[in-house]
Scaffold this motif. Structure first.
Motif, mmCIF file in Angstrom:
data_model
loop_
_atom_site.group_PDB
_atom_site.id
_atom_site.type_symbol
_atom_site.label_atom_id
_atom_site.label_comp_id
_atom_site.label_asym_id
_atom_site.label_seq_id
_atom_site.Cartn_x
_atom_site.Cartn_y
_atom_site.Cartn_z
ATOM 1 N N GLN A 29 40.694 33.072 87.177
ATOM 2 C CA GLN A 29 39.273 33.078 87.495
ATOM 3 C C GLN A 29 38.473 33.207 86.197
ATOM 4 N N PRO A 30 37.202 32.771 86.209
ATOM 5 C CA PRO A 30 36.382 32.874 85.002
ATOM 6 C C PRO A 30 36.343 34.296 84.451
ATOM 7 N N GLY A 31 36.422 34.395 83.131
ATOM 8 C CA GLY A 31 36.359 35.700 82.487
ATOM 9 C C GLY A 31 37.703 36.331 82.210
ATOM 10 N N GLN A 32 38.768 35.814 82.821
ATOM 11 C CA GLN A 32 40.088 36.411 82.628
ATOM 12 C C GLN A 32 40.789 35.824 81.397
ATOM 13 N N PHE A 33 41.892 36.480 81.000
ATOM 14 C CA PHE A 33 42.596 36.062 79.792
ATOM 15 C C PHE A 33 44.105 36.080 80.009
ATOM 16 N N ILE A 34 44.813 35.548 79.028
ATOM 17 C CA ILE A 34 46.279 35.576 79.041
ATOM 18 C C ILE A 34 46.756 36.222 77.741
ATOM 19 N N ILE A 35 48.009 36.613 77.724
ATOM 20 C CA ILE A 35 48.658 37.032 76.483
ATOM 21 C C ILE A 35 49.894 36.162 76.316
ATOM 22 N N LEU A 36 50.026 35.545 75.149
ATOM 23 C CA LEU A 36 51.183 34.695 74.894
ATOM 24 C C LEU A 36 51.960 35.193 73.685
ATOM 25 N N GLU A 78 53.637 19.485 71.045
ATOM 26 C CA GLU A 78 53.783 19.124 72.459
ATOM 27 C C GLU A 78 55.267 19.022 72.813
ATOM 28 N N GLY A 79 55.608 19.567 73.971
ATOM 29 C CA GLY A 79 57.001 19.567 74.413
ATOM 30 C C GLY A 79 57.748 20.841 74.098
ATOM 31 N N GLU A 80 57.237 21.632 73.148
ATOM 32 C CA GLU A 80 57.867 22.909 72.831
ATOM 33 C C GLU A 80 57.438 23.965 73.834
ATOM 34 N N ASN A 81 58.249 25.016 73.959
ATOM 35 C CA ASN A 81 57.980 26.071 74.926
ATOM 36 C C ASN A 81 57.571 27.365 74.235
ATOM 37 N N LEU A 82 56.583 28.038 74.810
ATOM 38 C CA LEU A 82 56.223 29.370 74.354
ATOM 39 C C LEU A 82 57.241 30.366 74.889
ATOM 40 N N TYR A 83 57.457 31.457 74.166
ATOM 41 C CA TYR A 83 58.415 32.473 74.606
ATOM 42 C C TYR A 83 57.892 33.222 75.825
ATOM 43 N N ALA A 84 56.591 33.496 75.858
ATOM 44 C CA ALA A 84 56.002 34.207 76.995
ATOM 45 C C ALA A 84 54.545 33.788 77.161
ATOM 46 N N PHE A 85 54.086 33.846 78.406
ATOM 47 C CA PHE A 85 52.707 33.459 78.736
ATOM 48 C C PHE A 85 52.344 34.230 80.001
ATOM 49 N N VAL A 86 51.605 35.337 79.844
ATOM 50 C CA VAL A 86 51.362 36.270 80.941
ATOM 51 C C VAL A 86 49.890 36.282 81.335
ATOM 52 N N GLY A 87 49.641 36.265 82.627
ATOM 53 C CA GLY A 87 48.268 36.333 83.106
ATOM 54 C C GLY A 87 48.174 35.872 84.559
ATOM 55 N N PRO A 88 46.959 35.753 85.090
ATOM 56 C CA PRO A 88 45.706 36.123 84.417
ATOM 57 C C PRO A 88 45.518 37.632 84.376
#
Length: 284
Positions: A29-36, A78-88
């Motif tokens: 939702q608007p205003g939220q964030f992630i941590i990667l 492009e095509g590479e993967n992040l180790y972690a992506f948490v949210g929102p």
């Protein structure tokens, strides 16, 4: 998982990535964030969600290379993967149909997180006046998207290379002088000093304003306390109580001082990484 579906370079230091993250996209939702986290040995990077698509399962992030971790992120393809992506994560913006006009202000990289707020406000029937600004024309981002999300879009650059010469606060003050009573609410996102000055202008016109605080953050769940800020004389955590707060209540002086406490370590980490990259390049 968390694949970089698309990457764009918008300037020498500003990039945007579209990340495959269907569960985050569905709930964002608007205003939220992630941590990667870029890799297993990387540090956590908090970034406000710039856009998302639940049907296609992607989340857009926008970032500026200011340290070692954002430099690492900018070097991924492009095509590479992040180790972690948490949210929102965080509390969504308090958005409704206010029955009038709302004022949206985005400065520099802060244009990205203000976009979903403007978009939702317009969708709900508000008349959205947006002001975006940066030091120079090359650093103005997401202009087309902001134009779509706004009924009026005004642009300022410090050096006058695009739009009106000066700061976003100059345009903000002009608007509030002309139609203060018509403006039902205000949002401002950008560098801390910009949000502080926007709050000062709002106070001069007896208006409330929302700001999104990009304080130092580690775990993003309220456990570490690193993101603490003083709001209305009370300690709040930007990650779980925010990131949006009423700017009229924020102790910006304290926040700005806290933001600077690791500058020396950040510069050293960036220099070491840049030197490592140079050595690798020279060795083929």
């Amino acid at each position: 998982m968390y694949k970089i579906l698309k990457k764009q370079k918008w300037s020498d230091t500003i990039f945007s990535n579209w990340i495959e993250a269907p569960f985050v996209a569905k709930a964002a939702q608007p205003g939220q964030f992630i941590i990667l986290i870029t890799s297993q040995s990387g540090e956590r990077i908090p970034l406000t969600i710039a856009d998302s698509n639940a049907k296609e399962g992607w989340v857009q992030i926008v970032y500026q290379v200011v340290g070692a971790s954002t430099l690492e992120l900018s070097l991924m393809n492009e095509g590479e993967n992040l180790y972690a992506f948490v949210g929102p994560l965080g509390v969504p913006s308090e958005i409704e149909n206010f029955g009038g006009k709302v004022l949206i202000i985005g400065g520099g990289i802060g244009i990205a997180p203000i976009y979903p707020v403007a978009k939702k406000l317009k969708e709900l029937g508000n008349y959205v006046i947006s002001i975006i600004g940066a030091r120079t024309k090359d650093l103005i981002i997401m202009e087309d998207k902001m134009k779509e999300a706004s009924n009026e879009l005004l642009i300022a650059t410090d050096d006058g290379t695009y739009g009106q010469k000066g700061f976003v606060t100059n345009i903000m003050d002009d608007i509030l002088k002309k139609e203060s009573e018509a403006i039902k609410d205000i949002w401002a996102v950008g560098p801390p000093i910009m949000m502080k000055m926007c709050t000062r202008v709002a106070n001069e016109h007896n208006k409330q304003i929302w700001v999104s605080l990009n304080s130092i953050m580690v775990d993003g769940t309220g456990m570490c306390g690193a993101c603490r800020v003083s709001v209305g004389g009370k300690t709040k955590f930007a990650c779980v109580d925010g990131p949006e707060f009423r700017g009229n209540l924020v102790n910006f002086e304290e926040m700005i001082l806290r933001q600077r406490q690791y500058c020396d370590q950040e510069r050293e980490a960036l220099m070491l990484l840049e030197e490592k990259i140079r050595r690798q390049a020279s060795n083929g």
